[in-house]
Design a protein around this motif. Structure first.
Motif, short mmCIF file in Angstrom:
data_model
loop_
_atom_site.label_atom_id
_atom_site.label_comp_id
_atom_site.label_asym_id
_atom_site.label_seq_id
_atom_site.Cartn_x
_atom_site.Cartn_y
_atom_site.Cartn_z
N ASN A 1 0.83 -1.20 0.00
CA ASN A 1 0.00 0.00 0.00
C ASN A 1 0.87 1.27 0.00
OD1 ASN A 1 -2.23 -1.67 0.09
ND2 ASN A 1 -2.45 -1.52 2.31
N SER B 1 1.88 2.12 -3.52
CA SER B 1 0.79 2.79 -4.24
C SER B 1 0.66 4.24 -3.78
CB SER B 1 -0.52 2.04 -4.01
OG SER B 1 -0.43 0.71 -4.49
N TRP B 2 0.81 4.47 -2.48
CA TRP B 2 0.69 5.83 -1.96
C TRP B 2 1.81 6.72 -2.48
CZ3 TRP B 2 4.02 8.51 1.39
CH2 TRP B 2 3.53 9.73 1.85
N GLU C 1 1.08 7.65 -5.99
CA GLU C 1 0.00 8.64 -6.05
C GLU C 1 0.51 10.03 -5.69
OE1 GLU C 1 -3.12 8.56 -6.89
OE2 GLU C 1 -3.41 6.43 -7.27
N ILE C 2 1.31 10.12 -4.63
CA ILE C 2 1.77 11.44 -4.17
C ILE C 2 2.77 12.04 -5.15
CG2 ILE C 2 3.74 10.70 -2.76
CD1 ILE C 2 2.79 12.71 -0.65
#
Length: 322
Positions: free
Chosen positions: A18, A21-22, A25-26
């Motif tokens: 996770n 993925s974060w 995204e950021i």
């Protein structure tokens, strides 16, 4: 809460996934996008207006200097023809007035292009499945260490991108001065430096989007090669991600031509400052190369005339004594 802590070792692998993925995204949200509000606020418009007024004064002063230089036509001193100044002045005025709108539209296009490129890798990340193989205590410690390393690498990336945002704002507000320098041949190199730096700050955004897209595809898209079948494979995946993030900080040589090489708007500003200091001021150079030598020659002739006059007076006095 106690039950969650007891089951934490079981959740660490999925939390690590996770985290990947974060991070993606950021990076996509804050690194690949240049905020348009940088050019849509009153501060940018007012600062550009101030530099526009200043550029008018600069054009007037430099035009007077060019006129003075034409009074002493020599091969050593180059002056911009007055007809060229008249031709370039309307273009410079139009470009300076169009700059705020142009910056907004150009970076709106670059943002869409960056989002389109990064969305390819994002689609692969969303397809990532949970990790359900067994982990030893040493494996968990190692994966937590790699996760912390990933997070720590975000800070220099954000700092470098923040510097890029500042450079873009400064370059945008300095547009009138850059085009004022473009009018005159002796100062056109300042405009070329401004334009080169602006291109670097724009192209690097696309370069980042390609790198981040490759991270998503290589790590999450090539399932046959990179889907972890054990802890060793997953560690290799994490190392590749670390390598990809490090490349955002230190791009390879093939990309260095479109990066900032650590130089920022301050180095460009120093060139402007040094150009208008007494050391590099064109009128002073003109005075040292032409006018000063003429004055020295004139003073030398006056001294020789005075010496000759004194000799004549002395000779006349000697004749009277005789």
């Amino acid at each position: 809460g106690i039950d969650w802590i007891n089951h934490l070792p079981e959740k660490i692998p999925q939390m690590s996934v996770n985290l990947l993925s974060w991070i993606y995204e950021i990076l996509s949200k804050y690194i690949l996008i240049t905020p348009l509000w940088l050019f849509q606020n009153s501060i940018f418009a007012n600062t550009t207006l101030v530099f526009s007024i200043l550029s008018i004064a600069v054009v007037i002063i430099l035009t007077v200097i060019e006129s003075i230089k034409r009074m002493y036509p020599t091969k050593k001193i180059h002056c911009t023809p007055f007809t060229e100044i008249i031709k370039r002045l309307p273009i410079a005025i139009g470009a300076s007035g169009f700059a705020p709108f142009a910056f907004e539209q150009i970076y709106k296009f670059l943002n869409k292009l960056s989002q389109s490129i990064s969305s390819i890798g994002k689609g692969y990340i969303e397809k990532e499945q949970a990790i359900n193989f067994d982990w030893s205590t040493l494996d968990l410690i190692a994966i937590v260490g790699l996760d912390l390393a990933l997070i720590s690498m975000l800070f220099p990336i954000f700092i470098k991108n923040g510097r890029r945002f500042f450079d873009v704002i400064a370059l945008g507000t300095m547009t009138p001065l850059a085009f004022a320098a473009w009018i005159f041949d002796d100062y056109k190199h300042l405009h070329q430096k401004w334009w080169k730096h602006l291109k670097q700050m724009s192209v690097i955004q696309i370069t980042y989007s390609i790198f981040i897209c490759l991270i998503g595809i290589l790590i999450f898209g090539t399932t046959n090669s990179f889907t972890p079948n054990g802890t060793s494979d997953y560690f290799i995946k994490m190392l590749i991600i670390l390598g990809g993030l490090s490349r955002l900080i230190n791009p390879p040589n093939i990309v260095l031509s479109s990066s900032d090489h650590g130089k920022d708007i301050w180095s460009l500003g120093k060139d402007f400052i040094q150009t208008f200091t007494l050391k590099n001021f064109t009128p002073l150079k003109f005075y040292n190369t032409e006018i000063k030598s003429f004055i020295n020659k004139y003073n030398k002739n006056k001294q020789e005339e005075e010496r000759y006059r004194q000799e004549l007076i002395k000779q006349n006095l000697n004749r009277k004594d005789d």
